[in-house]
Design a protein around this motif. Sequence first.
Motif, PDB file in Angstrom:
ATOM      1  N   HIS A 219       0.813  -1.221   0.000  1.00 16.25           N
ATOM      2  CA  HIS A 219       0.000   0.000   0.000  1.00 16.25           C
ATOM      3  C   HIS A 219       0.849   1.275   0.000  1.00 16.25           C
ATOM      4  O   HIS A 219       0.405   2.326   0.449  1.00 16.25           O
ATOM      5  CB  HIS A 219      -1.001   0.014   1.160  1.00 16.25           C
TER       6      HIS A 219
ATOM      7  N   LEU B 261       7.862  -1.938 -12.776  1.00 17.38           N
ATOM      8  CA  LEU B 261       6.478  -1.538 -12.541  1.00 17.38           C
ATOM      9  C   LEU B 261       5.624  -2.725 -12.087  1.00 17.38           C
ATOM     10  O   LEU B 261       4.624  -2.554 -11.401  1.00 17.38           O
ATOM     11  CB  LEU B 261       5.901  -0.906 -13.806  1.00 17.38           C
ATOM     12  N   TYR B 262       6.041  -3.945 -12.464  1.00 18.90           N
ATOM     13  CA  TYR B 262       5.249  -5.123 -12.092  1.00 18.90           C
ATOM     14  C   TYR B 262       5.119  -5.273 -10.570  1.00 18.90           C
ATOM     15  O   TYR B 262       4.174  -5.892 -10.089  1.00 18.90           O
ATOM     16  CB  TYR B 262       5.847  -6.399 -12.697  1.00 18.90           C
TER      17      TYR B 262
ATOM     18  N   ILE C 147       4.171  -3.208  -8.517  1.00 17.27           N
ATOM     19  CA  ILE C 147       3.052  -2.448  -7.938  1.00 17.27           C
ATOM     20  C   ILE C 147       1.814  -3.314  -7.756  1.00 17.27           C
ATOM     21  O   ILE C 147       0.923  -2.940  -7.009  1.00 17.27           O
ATOM     22  CB  ILE C 147       2.700  -1.175  -8.739  1.00 17.27           C
ATOM     23  N   VAL C 148       1.741  -4.448  -8.439  1.00 20.79           N
ATOM     24  CA  VAL C 148       0.581  -5.330  -8.253  1.00 20.79           C
ATOM     25  C   VAL C 148       0.716  -6.048  -6.910  1.00 20.79           C
ATOM     26  O   VAL C 148      -0.139  -5.934  -6.033  1.00 20.79           O
ATOM     27  CB  VAL C 148       0.456  -6.349  -9.402  1.00 20.79           C
ATOM     28  N   LYS C 149       1.819  -6.742  -6.753  1.00 20.00           N
ATOM     29  CA  LYS C 149       2.078  -7.472  -5.521  1.00 20.00           C
ATOM     30  C   LYS C 149       1.907  -6.589  -4.296  1.00 20.00           C
ATOM     31  O   LYS C 149       1.296  -6.997  -3.300  1.00 20.00           O
ATOM     32  CB  LYS C 149       3.515  -8.017  -5.591  1.00 20.00           C
TER      33      LYS C 149
ATOM     34  N   ARG D 106       0.444  -3.573  -4.170  1.00 20.71           N
ATOM     35  CA  ARG D 106      -0.703  -2.645  -4.270  1.00 20.71           C
ATOM     36  C   ARG D 106      -0.238  -1.210  -4.114  1.00 20.71           C
ATOM     37  O   ARG D 106      -0.738  -0.454  -3.261  1.00 20.71           O
ATOM     38  CB  ARG D 106      -1.764  -2.975  -3.202  1.00 20.71           C
ATOM     39  N   VAL D 107       0.726  -0.831  -4.953  1.00 19.10           N
ATOM     40  CA  VAL D 107       1.301   0.508  -4.859  1.00 19.10           C
ATOM     41  C   VAL D 107       0.513   1.465  -5.742  1.00 19.10           C
ATOM     42  O   VAL D 107       0.041   1.095  -6.815  1.00 19.10           O
ATOM     43  CB  VAL D 107       2.789   0.475  -5.277  1.00 19.10           C
TER      44      VAL D 107
END
Lengths: 343, 343
Positions: free
Chosen positions: A246, A269-270, A272-274, A276-277
Amino acid sequence: MEVRNRKVVLKGFITGAPKETDMEVKEGDKIVLQLPEDAKGAVLVKNLYLSCDPYMRGRMRESYDSYIPPFQPGSVIEGFGLCKVIDSTDPNFSKEDLVSGITGWEEYSLIHNTDKLRKIATSDMPLSYHLGLLGMPGFTAYAGFYEVCSPKKGDFVFVSAASGAVGQIVGQLAKLHGCYVVGSAGSKQKVELLKNKLSFDEAFNYKEEPDLAVALKRYFPQGIDIYFDNVGGPMLDAALVNMRVHGRVAVCGMVSQHSFSDPQGIHNLYTIVKNRVNIKGFLQSDYLHLYPKFLECVQAYYKEGKIVYIEDVSDGLESAPGALVGLFSGRNVGKQVVCVSKE
Amino acid sequence: MEVRNRKVVLKGFITGAPKETDMEVKEGDKIVLQLPEDAKGAVLVKNLYLSCDPYMRGRMRESYDSYIPPFQPGSVIEGFGLCKVIDSTDPNFSKEDLVSGITGWEEYSLIHNTDKLRKIATSDMPLSYHLGLLGMPGFTAYAGFYEVCSPKKGDFVFVSAASGAVGQIVGQLAKLHGCYVVGSAGSKQKVELLKNKLSFDEAFNYKEEPDLAVALKRYFPQGIDIYFDNVGGPMLDAALVNMRVHGRVAVCGMVSQHSFSDPQGIHNLYTIVKNRVNIKGFLQSDYLHLYPKFLECVQAYYKEGKIVYIEDVSDGLESAPGALVGLFSGRNVGKQVVCVSKE
């Protein structure tokens, strides 16, 4: 009274980072220091201080689809300035008023678009501070930190270009908010400033770090909650892999990306999924309704000694091209302004 | 009663995209279809349907720092499944109950971690739909669209991998919300599906577009308000330069980035400052409190004929490795599931 109005003009559109030779200081036309009778709703100002800001590079390009139009080759460069009114046909402004707003890089400017001029109350703060701490960069820091970063006490905050006009204020606001704050800068002198004067918990010289992601891991073993990004590029990439769940990234500018025609790739950028950025680009102009609150807050902090402010003042209009160019090599220490005249 | 429990095992950790030869269908051990007396709070299930999802690739890697741990080489692959309870020592579950949750890629599974098993009410919807429309992918679409994208009526919405498990539902929810919706997919057949069955306003085959940014400009001459990103990589880069002011990008997954050890660069991130774009990575698991509302909403839409659902069912446990691998080359049309047994 007739004077020669010296000015700085853009010689032609640029592609990479600006160079001093892209600009020229010219003698300028003879002008009368009085508004013509048919100039309605205008002000004639004497420019005292000019602000050097990274966004100005965008206006030196021909086709860069920016949020403001490009400068015109052969014409005077424009930017934020702190000015004294010499003559006015706008009932909102009078002779001797101090104003800040968009003006020309010249000794005197005729301003028709007076809507966005802001009258400056005489205060015990130095005039040039209205271009930094109390101006657009300070407000960028304030709006970006409080409105975009959703800060909480105890958050781990990283600021790049941390001794610059925006970064130094973000870092101090974050400390006052109860955050742990680390800044990066490009020289030993700036790192010392961050730690000893600007109350950052830690600081490092990014030029001495072979691996930026490893450096950030060292300063943030538990990860970063808030990254206030003033530079983009490899530092953003390194921050992404160090963001906590987060985490929030406020993207304020990308001063490292000198040439937008071939920007460096962001490869992480990938992550940011893990985690939740949230990555958010912002412009201070979306938050102008908060300006009065900002002024009150930051002036109070300054007067109580809770915030310090560092600026780099270059002397004389002829120093302006060098001062602007210096932003992109990090030559300035603190907010860069040009003093055209002290009064 | 004793049976051979056939299973699919991971042979070893992978680096790039998964291949069929990375997995092996094995005869398995002889098991008794009854729980041992000392198995407390467990259920024994017969696996009816297994779900093939892109996130599973992350579990096939050794060091990928994912939100869930990797599979173990030599051990059975796990994933979402729809199962029938054969025996239970957990008072919350009884023989013949239908449940969905994490199970093994085998004919029968012993599940100790029953907390996250969800009992399925017998309904007039096909059982396999609980792995897609009514399961994790459907919920990902629902939470991602309503909670992450902040949709407004009239918004211009772009969905990549639009005929896939998540994309097809996002697109239809967006249409029902009053948005203009365009989807991209990787074959003529999928493009036809999007336009003729899934009620997208427009769709295109990204493999036939030499310049993705130009393609998006053609379909969104006024720009994109919402990009629901299922693929990452070059499509994300192309979408970034087409985002409108205050646009939102929900990053759901990056199926195009087969190898996280060398992901493709995103070069257009600088555009998010000018357009104040928000990019947010998300996981459906953060929104589980909305699951009951989601089920009610989507079941109602389906029964009223407002949503259709397309799945690609492969037959038999031995087809499972091929079905999973097919996700990464786009061989599936609609949500990919494996039917191990119809009842």
